[in-house]
Enzyme design. Structure first.
Site, PDB file in Angstrom:
ATOM      1  CG  HIS A 153     -22.029  68.077  41.210  1.00 55.89           C
ATOM      2  ND1 HIS A 153     -22.267  66.729  41.090  1.00 55.89           N
ATOM      3  CD2 HIS A 153     -22.467  68.640  40.053  1.00 55.89           C
ATOM      4  CE1 HIS A 153     -22.815  66.484  39.919  1.00 55.89           C
ATOM      5  NE2 HIS A 153     -22.956  67.620  39.266  1.00 55.89           N
ATOM      6  N   GLY A 154     -18.823  69.617  44.351  1.00 52.46           N
ATOM      7  CA  GLY A 154     -18.291  70.725  45.127  1.00 52.46           C
ATOM      8  C   GLY A 154     -18.026  70.356  46.569  1.00 52.46           C
TER       9      GLY A 154
END
Length: 475
Positions: free
Chosen positions: A327-328
């Protein structure tokens, strides 16, 4: 973002549909190649509109994975092991993601430890996590005989770059659409259903998610010392609803646009906020991502069918660690992934929630999910932890003027968003499906009028240029 502009809504998509069902359909046996070429060129132009240089990165990914697909197929045809080609394929894809998405973060964290390193400024290509996972899916599915190898690179390019789900998902596995690249069948019923699905998704994003984002961003932007408990809970609830309508709205639009062109993507959200356990929540939330990790990571590791409990726990840990990282590049995403590992561990091995009344299971699950979104939304742990503290400790008061103002101004939106989390429309559709004659006509006219109104309101928000955050910029 191209999506946010009236160019996409009022020009790009109608022109694509016109060309697809118009001139391309008149070319006889060349109609399918012409349609595929139109979709490919349109998809590349769509991505280049917002990312003019990074389209080259995506094209390089396409060519590399096209070559790996041929290599894997050749090795399988000769009865040889595909382990080396698969490892190199996965390594090249993950390496691409690492350079653009994680290198700056890793070098920055090493610098905090005292190492003297130059931290480059690397801009993140939109949707790199989505098109990279689709590219990996192509090679892996060819290896698993879940789809035929494509010897035409343009077909691989179409699968990876198809514009409806290019930058915001869902992640479409190759086996899902492998046959439809050449053998799909377009019908007016599908096209009509696709338009309706697109409009519903557009309304979710523009009318609900964007308005909820105003409240959530204000709450998360406040200093922890100025954040009342009421405002903290209102902000967290608004973000919980915002991210659902943002993500599911984009998925609805992608599924709808796919159906307009004859592609059938799988569902990506199935009313996740009615779940009565965290495990059920992840069977309903971002289904394409969870099934990707299930099929390509969890099952190959052995899943739950292993001979030792610690191996099952290890498999869950690996999946949730990778989910957080995907996700990041931030500690908050990593902690968010480990948070869900801990919750699933407690559910599967400690019986958390088992045997409770159903309404208690639902309320407790929603409470846990809402807390998890605080880590997901906060840019740093130094923001997430004080925010959680404010939710449970009224250091700045239990309620304040900000909370009253935002609750009053956004009460209709909040009520609509809460009701939309329940499967009321499918329930109503099932109750009216048997209607015939005048009743059926009245039902269809009401649906058409509602969708037309949804289009008008959504278009007015777009033309006005109202607040339109793009959560997927991290992915």
């Amino acid at each position: 973002m191209l999506f946010s502009s009236s160019i996409f809504l009022f020009l790009f998509l109608p022109l694509m549909l016109l060309g697809y069902y118009g001139p391309c359909r008149l070319l006889g046996r060349w109609s399918r190649p012409a349609q595929n070429l139109l979709l490919l060129v349109g998809s590349l132009l769509f991505y280049a509109w917002g990312e003019p240089w990074f389209v080259l990165v995506m094209m390089a990914s396409i060519l590399v994975n096209y070559a790996f697909g041929l290599w894997v197929h050749a090795q399988k045809s000769r009865g040889k092991s595909t382990r080396v080609s698969l490892v190199l394929s996965v390594a090249s894809n993950l390496g691409l993601m690492f350079v653009f998405k994680y290198l700056t973060f890793v070098l920055g964290e090493l610098g905090r430890l005292g190492l003297s390193l130059t931290v480059p400024v690397i801009e993140l290509p939109l949707g790199i996590s989505f098109f990279t996972f689709q590219a990996m899916s192509y090679v892996l599915d060819v290896n698993r005989d879940r789809g035929q190898v494509q010897r035409n690179p343009l077909k691989v390019a179409l699968y990876i770059s198809f514009f409806p789900q290019l930058i915001a998902g869902p992640i479409v596995k190759y086996e899902t659409v492998a046959e439809e690249i050449d053998s799909r069948r377009e019908t007016w019923e599908d096209c009509s259903a696709g338009v309706c699905r697109f409009l519903v998704g557009l309304g979710k994003k523009v009318i609900l998610a964007n308005q909820l984002a105003v409240v959530a961003d204000f709450a998360y932007g406040l200093s922890p010392h100025a954040l009342s408990t009421g405002m903290a809970w209102l902000g967290s609830l608004c973000y919980t609803l915002q991210i659902y309508y943002d993500f599911s709205g984009y998925s609805d639009m992608a599924i709808g646009m796919g159906r307009m062109f004859g592609f059938h993507f799988l569902e990506n959200f199935n009313y996740p906020y009615i779940s009565r356990s965290v495990t059920e929540f992840w069977h309903r939330w971002h289904i394409s991502l969870s099934t990707w990790f299930r099929d390509y990571v969890y099952f190959p590791l052995g899943g739950s069918r292993v001979d030792r409990r610690w191996k099952h726990i290890r498999n869950l840990f690996v999946v949730w660690l990778l989910t957080g990282i995907w996700h990041g590049a931030a500690w908050t995403f990593l902690l968010w992934g480990l948070y869900y590992f801990a919750l699933q561990f407690l559910e599967k091995f400690c019986g958390l929630g088992r045997g409770w009344p159903k309404w208690t299971q639902w309320l407790f699950t929603f409470f846990l999910v809402n807390l998890g979104w605080v880590f997901f939304r906060a840019e740093q742990l130094s923001v997430a932890l004080p925010y959680l503290h404010a939710m449970f400790t009224p250091a700045a008061g239990v309620w304040d003027g900000y909370a009253s103002l935002f609750l009053t101004d956004n009460l209709p939106i909040l009520l609509a968003a809460v009701l939309g989390c329940a499967p009321l429309l499918p329930w109503l559709g099932a109750r009216t499906a048997h209607w015939k004659g005048g009743a059926a006509l009245a039902r269809d006219l009401c649906c058409s009028a509602a969708l037309l109104l949804l289009l008008v309101i959504s278009a007015s928000f777009i033309v006005k240029g109202t607040y339109n955050p793009f959560i997927y910029s991290n992915f």
